[in-house]
Every structure is written in structure tokens, then in C-alpha cells.
Design an enzyme around this catalytic site. Sequence first.
Site, mmCIF file in Angstrom:
data_model
loop_
_atom_site.group_PDB
_atom_site.id
_atom_site.type_symbol
_atom_site.label_atom_id
_atom_site.label_comp_id
_atom_site.label_asym_id
_atom_site.label_seq_id
_atom_site.Cartn_x
_atom_site.Cartn_y
_atom_site.Cartn_z
ATOM 1 N N ARG A 49 0.919 -1.278 -0.212
ATOM 2 C CA ARG A 49 0.009 -0.217 -0.095
ATOM 3 C C ARG A 49 0.911 1.307 0.050
ATOM 4 N NH1 ARG A 49 -3.361 -2.537 3.938
ATOM 5 N NH2 ARG A 49 -4.906 -3.880 2.954
ATOM 6 N N LYS A 68 2.575 11.566 -10.792
ATOM 7 C CA LYS A 68 1.729 10.953 -11.403
ATOM 8 C C LYS A 68 2.046 9.545 -11.873
ATOM 9 C CE LYS A 68 -1.687 14.234 -13.788
ATOM 10 N NZ LYS A 68 -1.892 15.066 -14.915
ATOM 11 N N GLU A 91 8.169 18.438 -24.460
ATOM 12 C CA GLU A 91 7.629 18.828 -23.008
ATOM 13 C C GLU A 91 8.289 20.050 -22.400
ATOM 14 O OE1 GLU A 91 4.882 17.339 -21.901
ATOM 15 O OE2 GLU A 91 5.133 15.122 -21.896
ATOM 16 N N LYS A 115 7.579 22.706 -13.157
ATOM 17 C CA LYS A 115 6.477 21.595 -12.917
ATOM 18 C C LYS A 115 6.593 21.613 -11.461
ATOM 19 C CE LYS A 115 5.030 17.115 -13.728
ATOM 20 N NZ LYS A 115 4.931 15.855 -14.358
ATOM 21 N N GLU A 118 -4.265 17.684 -9.250
ATOM 22 C CA GLU A 118 -4.931 18.195 -10.542
ATOM 23 C C GLU A 118 -6.558 18.438 -10.199
ATOM 24 O OE1 GLU A 118 -3.592 16.693 -14.219
ATOM 25 O OE2 GLU A 118 -5.805 16.404 -14.856
ATOM 26 N N ARG A 146 -2.961 22.250 -12.162
ATOM 27 C CA ARG A 146 -2.053 21.450 -12.768
ATOM 28 C C ARG A 146 -2.503 20.727 -14.252
ATOM 29 N NH1 ARG A 146 0.850 16.171 -9.807
ATOM 30 N NH2 ARG A 146 1.626 15.574 -11.742
ATOM 31 N N ASN A 160 -1.396 19.499 -18.894
ATOM 32 C CA ASN A 160 -1.817 18.673 -20.015
ATOM 33 C C ASN A 160 -1.905 19.522 -21.330
ATOM 34 O OD1 ASN A 160 -4.176 16.177 -19.941
ATOM 35 N ND2 ASN A 160 -2.179 16.178 -18.534
ATOM 36 N N HIS A 174 -1.916 17.445 -24.587
ATOM 37 C CA HIS A 174 -2.247 16.132 -24.401
ATOM 38 C C HIS A 174 -3.508 15.407 -24.650
ATOM 39 C CE1 HIS A 174 1.588 16.831 -22.223
ATOM 40 N NE2 HIS A 174 1.760 15.520 -21.914
ATOM 41 N N HIS A 219 -2.712 12.204 -26.456
ATOM 42 C CA HIS A 219 -3.049 11.054 -26.018
ATOM 43 C C HIS A 219 -4.040 10.163 -26.741
ATOM 44 C CE1 HIS A 219 -2.061 11.907 -21.168
ATOM 45 N NE2 HIS A 219 -0.948 11.663 -22.212
ATOM 46 N N HIS A 263 5.286 9.560 -26.692
ATOM 47 C CA HIS A 263 4.494 10.411 -26.398
ATOM 48 C C HIS A 263 4.768 12.018 -26.671
ATOM 49 C CE1 HIS A 263 2.265 12.162 -22.795
ATOM 50 N NE2 HIS A 263 3.179 12.878 -22.650
HETATM 51 N N1 NAD Z 1 4.228 10.979 -14.989
HETATM 52 C C1 NAD Z 1 4.076 11.902 -15.709
HETATM 53 O O1 NAD Z 1 4.052 13.145 -15.211
HETATM 54 C C2 NAD Z 1 4.642 11.944 -17.143
HETATM 55 C C3 NAD Z 1 4.922 12.989 -17.844
HETATM 56 C C4 NAD Z 1 5.432 12.984 -19.131
HETATM 57 C C5 NAD Z 1 5.097 11.621 -19.855
HETATM 58 N N2 NAD Z 1 4.931 10.741 -19.010
HETATM 59 C C6 NAD Z 1 4.699 9.321 -19.711
HETATM 60 O O2 NAD Z 1 6.373 8.997 -20.016
HETATM 61 C C7 NAD Z 1 6.232 8.210 -21.116
HETATM 62 C C8 NAD Z 1 7.342 8.654 -22.077
HETATM 63 O O3 NAD Z 1 8.681 8.658 -21.556
HETATM 64 P P1 NAD Z 1 10.119 8.706 -22.266
HETATM 65 O O4 NAD Z 1 9.763 9.689 -23.621
HETATM 66 O O5 NAD Z 1 11.172 8.790 -21.293
HETATM 67 O O6 NAD Z 1 10.028 7.256 -23.067
HETATM 68 P P2 NAD Z 1 10.640 6.038 -22.678
HETATM 69 O O7 NAD Z 1 10.637 5.518 -21.244
HETATM 70 O O8 NAD Z 1 9.973 4.824 -23.620
HETATM 71 O O9 NAD Z 1 12.115 6.123 -23.253
HETATM 72 C C9 NAD Z 1 12.421 6.572 -24.589
HETATM 73 C C10 NAD Z 1 13.458 5.493 -25.046
HETATM 74 O O10 NAD Z 1 14.658 5.818 -24.670
HETATM 75 C C11 NAD Z 1 15.469 4.705 -24.190
HETATM 76 N N3 NAD Z 1 16.491 5.477 -23.104
HETATM 77 C C12 NAD Z 1 16.025 5.907 -22.085
HETATM 78 N N4 NAD Z 1 17.123 6.708 -21.474
HETATM 79 C C13 NAD Z 1 17.984 6.482 -22.328
HETATM 80 C C14 NAD Z 1 19.545 6.981 -22.435
HETATM 81 N N5 NAD Z 1 20.077 7.581 -21.348
HETATM 82 N N6 NAD Z 1 20.225 6.462 -23.421
HETATM 83 C C15 NAD Z 1 19.671 5.587 -24.594
HETATM 84 N N7 NAD Z 1 18.357 5.468 -24.419
HETATM 85 C C16 NAD Z 1 17.668 5.527 -23.518
HETATM 86 C C17 NAD Z 1 14.374 3.795 -23.567
HETATM 87 O O11 NAD Z 1 14.962 2.623 -23.632
HETATM 88 C C18 NAD Z 1 13.418 4.057 -24.748
HETATM 89 O O12 NAD Z 1 13.635 3.168 -25.700
HETATM 90 C C19 NAD Z 1 5.082 7.872 -21.564
HETATM 91 O O13 NAD Z 1 4.452 6.825 -21.271
HETATM 92 C C20 NAD Z 1 4.054 9.222 -21.198
HETATM 93 O O14 NAD Z 1 3.036 8.829 -20.874
HETATM 94 C C21 NAD Z 1 4.588 10.611 -17.496
HETATM 95 O O1 LIG Z 2 2.253 15.923 -14.641
HETATM 96 C C1 LIG Z 2 1.229 16.307 -15.336
HETATM 97 O O2 LIG Z 2 0.121 16.784 -14.351
HETATM 98 C C2 LIG Z 2 1.185 16.262 -16.581
HETATM 99 O O3 LIG Z 2 0.045 16.326 -16.967
HETATM 100 C C3 LIG Z 2 2.224 15.953 -17.361
HETATM 101 C C4 LIG Z 2 2.302 15.279 -18.774
HETATM 102 O O4 LIG Z 2 3.247 15.613 -19.513
HETATM 103 C C5 LIG Z 2 2.251 13.759 -18.533
HETATM 104 O O5 LIG Z 2 2.116 13.407 -19.849
HETATM 105 C C6 LIG Z 2 0.975 13.335 -17.858
HETATM 106 O O6 LIG Z 2 1.303 11.719 -17.738
HETATM 107 C C7 LIG Z 2 -0.242 13.414 -18.282
HETATM 108 O O7 LIG Z 2 -1.310 13.315 -17.464
HETATM 109 P P1 LIG Z 2 -2.506 12.473 -17.639
HETATM 110 O O8 LIG Z 2 -3.366 12.895 -16.421
HETATM 111 O O9 LIG Z 2 -3.295 13.250 -18.646
HETATM 112 O O10 LIG Z 2 -2.432 11.258 -17.684
HETATM 113 ZN ZN ZN Z 3 3.316 14.525 -21.221
#
Ligand code: NAD
Ligand SMILES: O=C(O)C(=O)C[C@@H](O)[C@H](O)[C@H](O)COP(=O)(O)O
Ligand code: ZN
Length: 377
Positions: free
Chosen positions: A130, A152, A194, A235, A245, A249, A253, A256, A260, A275
Amino acid sequence: MTSHVMPAAERKVRVNLGDRSYDILIGPGLIAAAGREIASRLKGRKMAVITDENVAPRYLEPLMASLEQSGIDAVSLVLPAGEKTKSFEHLIPVCEAILGARIERNDAVIALGGGVIGDLTGFAAGIVRRGSRFIQVPTSLLAQVDSSVGGKTGINSPHGKNLIGVFHQPDLVLADTGVLDTLSPREFRAGYAEVVKYGLIDKPAFFEWLERNWQAVFAGGPARIEAIAVSCQAKADVVAADERENGMRALLNLGHTFGHALEAATEYDSKRLVHGEGVAIGMVLAHAFSARMNLASPDDAKRVEAHLQAVGLPTRMGDIPGSLPPAERLMEAIAQDKKVKGGKLTFILTRGIGQSFVADDVPASEVLSFLEEKHPQ
Ligand SMILES: NC(=O)c1ccc[n+]([C@@H]2O[C@H](COP(=O)([O-])OP(=O)(O)OC[C@H]3O[C@@H](n4cnc5c(N)ncnc54)[C@H](O)[C@@H]3O)[C@@H](O)[C@H]2O)c1
Ligand SMILES: O=C(O)C(=O)C[C@@H](O)[C@H](O)[C@H](O)COP(=O)(O)O
Ligand SMILES: [Zn+2]
């Protein structure tokens, strides 16, 4: 006795969330310093490191060595790379690895990788026992400027992006900027989308700075670290003001809702669309839609598109390889967006560069006819 003192992080951003506040350390050499930084903040001495097959051969061993040097006993799990890994299929082995290693609540789960690994691992950390401690070691530009910060976490569903997940803040973010040189140019550009987003939300001067300095950001060095630090601070400020959010917040988005829907429409196939690319196309669409609604000048949409095109990002639905489902199907994904309230669509729209706002009750009929107009097929 002389002790070897490693350099401190070049930049530090604090995310202020009361007793759940944490630091984002930014700079080169932080993977080598990870053991020291973690041991000085957390009591636990057992950790599970989750990473992917591209990151592991480069950075897993240095991280494990650093943890060991600080008396931290760690296990690791390597997952396939790519967006499809954000799924129930891969959540199960992550949870089992954490439990199998008997990681207790005061120990920690470490995400070493991009946003995919960060979101999946954070979700597992949020639900195992948990809630377990969680450390982000983001290795992509996107993860360093966005996904590792703010708590998130989650996985995707065929119904839409990130529809299953929890808010679970990390205890520490270690953004080692030295690892960005091994990122592919395509993934670097995707993360840059981003970065641009923060300028377009409410920092017009930052957007102008990026227009002038993007080559230096791509080349590395001080401009890149500056862009990462500005993004993390932007951020952190939003997350501190509205962690869950309930209001502003949602500005994070920007781009997005469209982006998305395009990711879901391409079945999370990283070969077709990642993404950040979806966000780039989505931000251009959000600016064009705002112009169509007479909220902003069409020149702003052109300016945004020109900058994203200059760095080599896709900016139109037609830039996505392969065919897309019809606009009605994109609307189905949009209807599943987490910002929908009482069936009404919420979009982040704009009055101009750096003047984004949250628009509730956007007419679905307007969005549909806009998407039909922009649809390439
Ligand atoms: N939680 C949040 O607030 C938030 C915000 C923005 C995006 N996201 C999510 O993040 C994801 C996208 O993240 P991403 O763009 O990092 O994608 P990813 O994690 O797929 O990484 C991109 C690619 O780069 C490679 N890689 C990563 N670091 C590397 C390095 N230093 N050297 C060589 N290769 C490397 C990975 O293996 C992958 O193939 C999506 O699922 C998106 O929805 C979440
Ligand atoms: O952190 C946030 O809040 C964001 O919206 C950051 C975005 O870049 C990210 O892709 C996030 O995962 C999108 O949020 P979601 O709630 O639409 O899934
Ligand atoms: Zn994003």
C-alpha cells in the site's frame, strides 16, 4: 585519511509538499553519486532497481556499484523498452520482484529509465505494501524534465492513456544529465516537446529563449542544464500548488488531450508515435483550435508549429506513419480523458504564446469538425 568527495549536483529544485517534500538533483555524475545521495536521505538499505533493455547495458552496473559502495543491497529487473511496457502484463513482474526481494516500506524501489519505466515502477511502488518509498533516476530528457517529477504514475489501457494509476510522489529525483548523450535524436526531440510546453503554458520569455537557443540545448552543456532546471522548477511550482489536479495542474496537459488520443489510436506503437511527438502534434492542434474558436491569433499556432518543425518534431496528424482511425474514433479516446467532467470535455486552450488556460465544457461537435478538417485521410 583523505576521502574522495564527489561533486554535488549542479542544480537543485525542491518540490514543496509538506512532509512529502523532495529534491530534484540535476547535473552530470549523479548515477555514480546515487548511493551517497540516497543513503543520506533514506533509512532503508534494501532496494529494487527497475530498468529497461536499452538503459540496463549502459547504466545499471554503475548504479548498482554506487549503491553497493554505500552499503545498499539491491536487486534489479530489466524490462522490454517502449510504451507497450506500461501495461498490466509488465506491472505484475515488477510487483513480484519488489516483494521477492523483501523490500520493506522504508526501503525503496528505484526507477532507472525513461518515463515508461518511471510511470510503471512508480505505480508498482504506490501499490505494493500500500505504498513503498520510490526514487526516480530519469535517463531520458522527457523523464528529466517532466515524468520523474510530480507523482503521476500508471499504465495504459486500450481505452486510453494512463487510465490506471495512482498519485505517488518520489522521495528523490536524481537527473544525471551526463546520460542524455546516448539518447537517440528522436527521443531527445520528443523530450524537448515537453520543455517547449512549459514556455507555451505561461512562460513566453522561456519560449523565446528556446527559439533562440534550441541548438545549444540539443548540443549539451550549460544551455541544456538550464532548460532542464527551468522545466523542473516550472513543474515543481505547479505540483506544489495543485498536487492532485483539482485545478491549475491541468495546464501541464497542454497538447495532451489530442496527443493521448493519437497514442491510443496508434496502439502505443513507439515505432509510429512516441509520447513527446504526440504532445508536439497536440500542442499545434491546441493552438490551431484556439484560433478557430477566436481565442488566439492563427499566427501563434504558426509560430509554435515553426519552432517544433525546426527541431524536427512532427506537427501534424499526417506526419504519423500509417493510417489513422477516423475522427469519430479519436473522439472516443478524447471522451475517456481524465479531465472529462459530467461527460463535458476539458481542453487546455490558449489566448497566445504563454497564455494557456483550462477551458471546461468545450463543445464536442466543434472538436469533431476540427479533427475532421485536420485529419489526413
Ligand atoms: N508521470 C508523468 O507526469 C509523465 C509526464 C510525461 C510523460 N509521461 C509518460 O512518459 C512516457 C514517455 O517517456 P520517455 O519519452 O522517456 O519514453 P521511454 O521511457 O520509452 O524512453 C524513450 C526511449 O529511450 C530509451 N532510453 C532512455 N534513456 C536512455 C539513455 N540515457 N540512453 C539511451 N536510451 C535511453 C528507452 O529505453 C526508450 O527506448 C510516456 O508513457 C508518457 O505517458 C509521464
Ligand atoms: O504531471 C502532469 O500533471 C502532466 O500532465 C504531465 C504530462 O506531461 C504527462 O504526460 C502526464 O502523464 C499526463 O497526465 P494525464 O493525467 O493526462 O495522464
Ligand atoms: Zn506529457
